[in-house]
Design a protein around this motif. Structure first.
Motif, mmCIF file in Angstrom:
data_model
loop_
_atom_site.group_PDB
_atom_site.id
_atom_site.type_symbol
_atom_site.label_atom_id
_atom_site.label_comp_id
_atom_site.label_asym_id
_atom_site.label_seq_id
_atom_site.Cartn_x
_atom_site.Cartn_y
_atom_site.Cartn_z
ATOM 1 N N GLN A 3 0.833 -1.200 0.000
ATOM 2 C CA GLN A 3 0.000 0.000 0.000
ATOM 3 C C GLN A 3 0.873 1.258 0.000
ATOM 4 N N GLU A 5 3.943 1.548 -1.064
ATOM 5 C CA GLU A 5 4.605 1.635 -2.360
ATOM 6 C C GLU A 5 3.668 2.245 -3.407
ATOM 7 N N GLU A 6 2.408 1.827 -3.403
ATOM 8 C CA GLU A 6 1.425 2.395 -4.331
ATOM 9 C C GLU A 6 1.223 3.888 -4.071
ATOM 10 N N GLU A 7 1.146 4.266 -2.789
ATOM 11 C CA GLU A 7 0.978 5.680 -2.436
ATOM 12 C C GLU A 7 2.161 6.510 -2.926
ATOM 13 N N GLY A 9 4.103 5.878 -5.407
ATOM 14 C CA GLY A 9 4.010 5.969 -6.859
ATOM 15 C C GLY A 9 3.042 7.063 -7.288
ATOM 16 N N ARG A 10 1.914 7.161 -6.608
ATOM 17 C CA ARG A 10 0.928 8.208 -6.932
ATOM 18 C C ARG A 10 1.452 9.600 -6.578
ATOM 19 N N GLU A 11 2.179 9.708 -5.454
ATOM 20 C CA GLU A 11 2.689 11.004 -5.010
ATOM 21 C C GLU A 11 3.742 11.559 -5.963
ATOM 22 N N GLY A 12 4.514 10.692 -6.587
ATOM 23 C CA GLY A 12 5.513 11.119 -7.566
ATOM 24 C C GLY A 12 6.708 11.866 -6.997
#
Length: 83
Positions: A3, A5-7, A9-12
């Motif tokens: 979770q 890691e996904e966050e 990725g979205r934050e950039g």
């Protein structure tokens, strides 16, 4: 872990392609990185990504020998966040 890691990725915010390592440091509290990846060094040193305590990087990128500074980093017991 997945979770976070996904966050990330979205934050950039990560410059490196090692989001999984930043997520692991955040979740586990690990604060010592052994790497010669300069983009990952930037991410690990980014206060917005790794804080309390800040991350420390051990690298042989500039010097190939094991320096006294590296020895101090490896013996430092205050590189993990207390829970």
């Amino acid at each position: 872990m997945d979770q976070r890691e996904e966050e990330l990725g979205r934050e950039g915010r990560c410059r490196s392609n090692d989001i999984h390592l930043i997520a692991l440091a955040q979740v586990s509290g690990a604060r010592l990185l052994y790497s010669n990846d300069l983009a990952l060094h930037e991410d690990f040193g980014n206060k917005l990504l790794i804080d309390r305590p800040r991350g420390k990087v051990y690298s042989t990128y500039e010097r190939k020998d094991f320096t006294s500074a590296h020895q101090k980093l490896l013996s430092n017991r205050n590189l993990c966040r207390r829970r």
